[in-house]
Write a protein that holds these residues in place. Structure first.
Motif, short mmCIF file in Angstrom:
data_model
loop_
_atom_site.label_atom_id
_atom_site.label_comp_id
_atom_site.label_asym_id
_atom_site.label_seq_id
_atom_site.Cartn_x
_atom_site.Cartn_y
_atom_site.Cartn_z
N LEU B 131 0.72 -1.22 -0.11
CA LEU B 131 -0.14 0.13 0.11
C LEU B 131 0.76 1.26 0.08
CD1 LEU B 131 -3.02 0.44 0.38
CD2 LEU B 131 -2.62 1.00 2.61
N LEU B 132 1.85 1.32 1.06
CA LEU B 132 2.92 2.47 1.19
C LEU B 132 3.38 2.58 -0.51
CD1 LEU B 132 4.01 2.08 4.53
CD2 LEU B 132 2.79 3.75 3.84
N TYR B 135 1.50 3.93 -3.15
CA TYR B 135 1.17 5.62 -2.60
C TYR B 135 2.50 6.32 -3.29
CZ TYR B 135 0.68 10.01 -0.57
OH TYR B 135 0.56 11.29 -0.11
N GLN B 139 3.37 8.99 -6.47
CA GLN B 139 3.77 10.30 -6.28
C GLN B 139 4.96 10.61 -7.21
OE1 GLN B 139 2.39 12.58 -4.23
NE2 GLN B 139 0.81 11.05 -4.03
#
Lengths: 400, 371
Positions: B131-132, B135, B139
């Motif tokens: 999940l990180l 993300y 970015q």
């Protein structure tokens, strides 16, 4: 932009929930910290496992001096093997037993002779909670007794044992070192030994026994071979390069006059392999600077060269005899705890490669070892020599 | 990420930091055991050898990339020959990075569940990391590079201080004669480690983001060679502290080396802090592989909105990681020759196809501009 902030917020919320550790949380109140572990031969089963778990003090007790409660829960169970015995102990424990803070592992003498230490070392190395800094000891007698004995200068027995080792001179010997030696072809395993001895209780209900460091245990292929007296512990320190703080006591230069003692300030041992008569031989060189702490010899001031040299000679002779005796004992026991094999391997790798399989059992035990020692007295406490004899006694010839 | 992906440029230092972290973190935890098992005390030599392979892969990609403007060979091939010409490269490269991403997730979840949080289901850890990673990939490359830089600085500090803390653990009686297991052991270790070193192929996804003002060879050398020299130093420290036999049986000798450090009775268990650093580093590593898989796949397929493809690839990695089995199964597979050949084949397959594509593109374009 709004979506980006929203996704970031969701991510943070999710991560916060996950990082709280609630998934597999264990409350401190639910944990029992095992500080000591002892293994003996069982009375009915193969293995008797004893754990030492400190009791958490209640608020009332911690403020009021502890009351009559024992400082730790010492629990033992017997089973066919280590794992089953541990499972039985868990059945009696109201707290989840964890081994992250395990300090000492005690192995009973009979167990080490009969079953060997291989299985125990495997269990210790396999358990992810147990650190390689745990200190192993062999117990002369039953290991459980050591954990049941009340310590003298520390509250908990495992800390008492590690404290004794550290105060003795910092001879660090941990599970990691035992495992390295066990895996090696050039070393055999050794451990410090402890035993329970009687003591005079100061009060009627005071403890009548105490624990002391009692020597060195030598192993051959996991099995206990021989237990040596405390002098061997000092010799091990010489070979491990940390003899500082140990004491050498030797007979005076004149027979029958008594003994002289000196504390080692610095010491170094070198093992020098050499090629002699188509085989490997060793020369062990030990050098030390010492501080004379007592003398019955009546030799006069140690500042005098002649006096000092005589004392240095007797101290060096005593050290040499101890080293020679130790080497004879380990060769007789077919063990090599200090790594003579490693020195041979490093100096003569081709030869060692050929003899690798025979080294420990056949070659090493017949290898000649010469010992040379040199002791230099640099200090006699805060004086220039022992305060007796007096100048008058010296003049009258009472001193030698 | 999206359309701005290529417009963002990172400095040479950030680029090298990503390479060091990617080439160091996972390898440090998993490689020493197998290298020490095969090469013995000379495992550090194995690390240097595989470092040469890593450099060869990295330099080959840099050389090809520098034949084109923007250092983007795939874009050049796509424009000169047609999108279809990049499909095989993007497919192999994307699949390879997806596999490495999934395996890295598996390695992290195994490590954490064995040593840190044994009662938490492994897939949860994997899902959080993924999940990180999704993300961060969303970015773009700059957060990846800056986080990698943040991990690298304390890592250098650890490398400088650790030898001092380990001095009491080192003993001449734990040292073997030079090449005691022979050079064959060193070569065998290098063979097993080759797939790891080939991961420097991620240069392909990073170099187009590198500032055109900096020398790509220099910073690739700093990143790839730096990571392997650091690995060699750590492996040497492990063998000096534990000998060569014991760490070859330990699951994570790199972890045990930190765990054994006790500066005083009260300053010990420093591994807790260092493992936090390692977890951050592994997050970056995982993110880089996901980034590489998503970016090349998206560019080849012409996908502009990459969020959902990132989520899909990220989820696929988590699912694949759950099918590998335990740590022992993973290690068993990683020792098979077919596994080695698959990895090396994929890595050099990409490089060769890229080279052929670049050659054809240059012929179509005429003499291009070197970056």
């Amino acid at each position: 932009m709004r979506r980006r902030w929203l996704s970031l917020l969701l991510l943070l919320l999710f991560t916060t929930v996950m990082l709280s550790g609630c998934w597999s949380r264990i409350e401190l109140n639910d944990i029992g910290l095992v500080l000591g572990l002892a293994v003996d031969v069982g009375e009915q089963e193969e293995v008797r496992l004893t754990l030492y778990v400190p009791r958490p003090l209640t608020q009332h007790l911690s403020g009021g001096g502890g009351g009559n409660q024992e400082p730790a829960w010492v629990v033992a169970r017997e089973a066919d093997n280590f794992a089953d015995a541990l499972a039985l102990i868990r059945l009696a424990s109201a707290r989840r037993l964890v081994f992250h803070h395990l300090r000492v592992v005690l192995i009973g003498e009979e167990y080490a002779r009969r079953h060997g230490i291989g299985d125990i070392l495997d269990v210790l190395a396999t358990n992810n909670e147990i650190r390689l800094t745990v200190r192993p000891f062999l117990v002369e007698g039953r290991a459980q007794e050591v954990l049941e004995t009340l310590p003298q200068l520390r509250t908990l027995q495992p800390f008492n044992l590690t404290g004794i080792v550290q105060a003795k001179g910092g001879l660090e010997w941990r599970l990691k070192d035992v495992l390295v030696a066990r895996m090696s072809d050039t070393h055999s395993v050794w451990m410090p030994t402890v035993k329970v001895i009687p003591r005079q209780a100061a009060k009627p209900l005071g403890p009548t026994t105490t624990v002391t460091l009692s020597g060195v245990a030598l192993f051959r292929r996991d099995f206990l071979q021989v237990v040596l007296d405390p002098w061997a512990y000092q010799v091990m320190a010489w070979f491990l390069g940390r003899p500082t703080g140990f004491t050498i006591t030797a007979d005076c230069p004149t027979a029958g006059k008594g003994t002289v003692s000196a504390r080692v300030l610095t010491g170094k041992t070198r093992v020098r392999p050499r090629w002699q008569d188509d085989k490997v031989a060793f020369r062990v060189e030990a050098i030390a600077t010492v501080n004379v702490t007592r003398s019955e010899c009546g030799t006069g001031a140690v500042k005098e060269d002649e006096v000092r040299q005589k004392l240095e000679q007797v101290l060096a002779d005593d050290l040499r005899r101890r080293l020679e005796l130790f080497i004879t004992v380990i060769q007789d026991a077919v063990t090599d705890p200090v790594g003579f094999g490693k020195h041979a391997q490093l100096a003569f790798p081709r030869y060692y490669k050929m003899m690798e399989d025979k080294w420990g059992e056949e070659v090493w035990i017949n290898t000649p070892v010469e010992v040379a020692t040199r002791v230099t007295i640099t200090q006699a406490g805060t004086v220039t020599g022992p305060v007796h004899p007096t100048e008058r006694e010296m003049r009258e010839g009472k001193a030698q | 990420m999206g359309g701005e992906a290529v417009s963002i440029r990172i400095s040479g230092g950030l680029y090298a930091a990503v390479l060091v972290v990617t080439e160091f973190i996972m390898q440090y935890m998993l490689l020493p055991r197998v290298l020490l098992e095969n090469a013995g005390q000379e495992a550090w030599m194995t690390m240097i050898l595989v470092g040469v392979h890593a450099l060869a892969v990295g330099f080959a990609v840099v050389w090809i990339a520098c034949r084109f403007p923007d250092r983007d060979p795939l874009k050049a091939i796509r424009c000169a020959i047609g999108p279809w010409a990049t499909y095989p490269i993007a497919l192999i490269y994307g699949a390879f990075n997806l596999l490495v991403y999934a395996l890295s997730l598996h390695d992290v979840q195994t490590f954490t569940s064995v040593l840190i949080v044994p009662d938490t289901p492994a897939w949860v850890l994997s899902a959080i990391m993924a999940l990180l990673a999704v993300y961060i990939v969303h970015q773009g490359v700059e957060p990846i590079a800056r986080t990698a830089y943040g991990v690298l600085m304390p890592l250098i500090l650890v490398l400088l201080i650790l030898p001092v803390a380990l001095v009491p653990e080192m003993s001449v009686l734990q040292v073997d004669p030079f090449l005691w297991k022979g050079f064959a052991g060193v070569l065998k270790g290098a063979w097993i480690a080759l797939p790891w070193s080939g991961q420097s192929i991620i240069v392909l996804s990073l170099i187009r983001h590198l500032s055109p003002k900096v020398n790509p060879y220099k910073w690739t050398l700093v990143g790839v060679a730096g990571s392997h020299v650091a690995l060699a130093a750590f492996v040497l420290l492990i063998s000096l502290s534990f000998g060569s036999l014991l760490p070859s049986r330990l699951l994570y000798p790199g972890y045990e080396m930190f765990a054994i450090v006790a500066l005083t009775e009260s300053i010990e268990r420093i591994q807790a802090g260092i493992m936090l650093l390692w977890l951050f580093g592994s997050l970056i590593t995982i993110t880089v592989y996901l980034f590489a898989a998503v970016e090349e796949g998206s560019l080849a397929l012409g996908v502009r909105r990459r969020f959902w493809i990132t989520v899909i690839v990220g989820t696929a990695g988590v699912l694949i990681a759950q099918t590998v089995g335990g740590g022992l199964q993973r290690r068993s597979v990683a020792r098979q020759n077919w596994w080695m050949l698959l990895h090396i084949g994929a890595i050099w397959g990409v490089v060769i196809l890229l080279g052929i594509g670049a050659l054809l593109a240059r012929r179509r374009q005429g003499a291009g501009t070197n970056a």
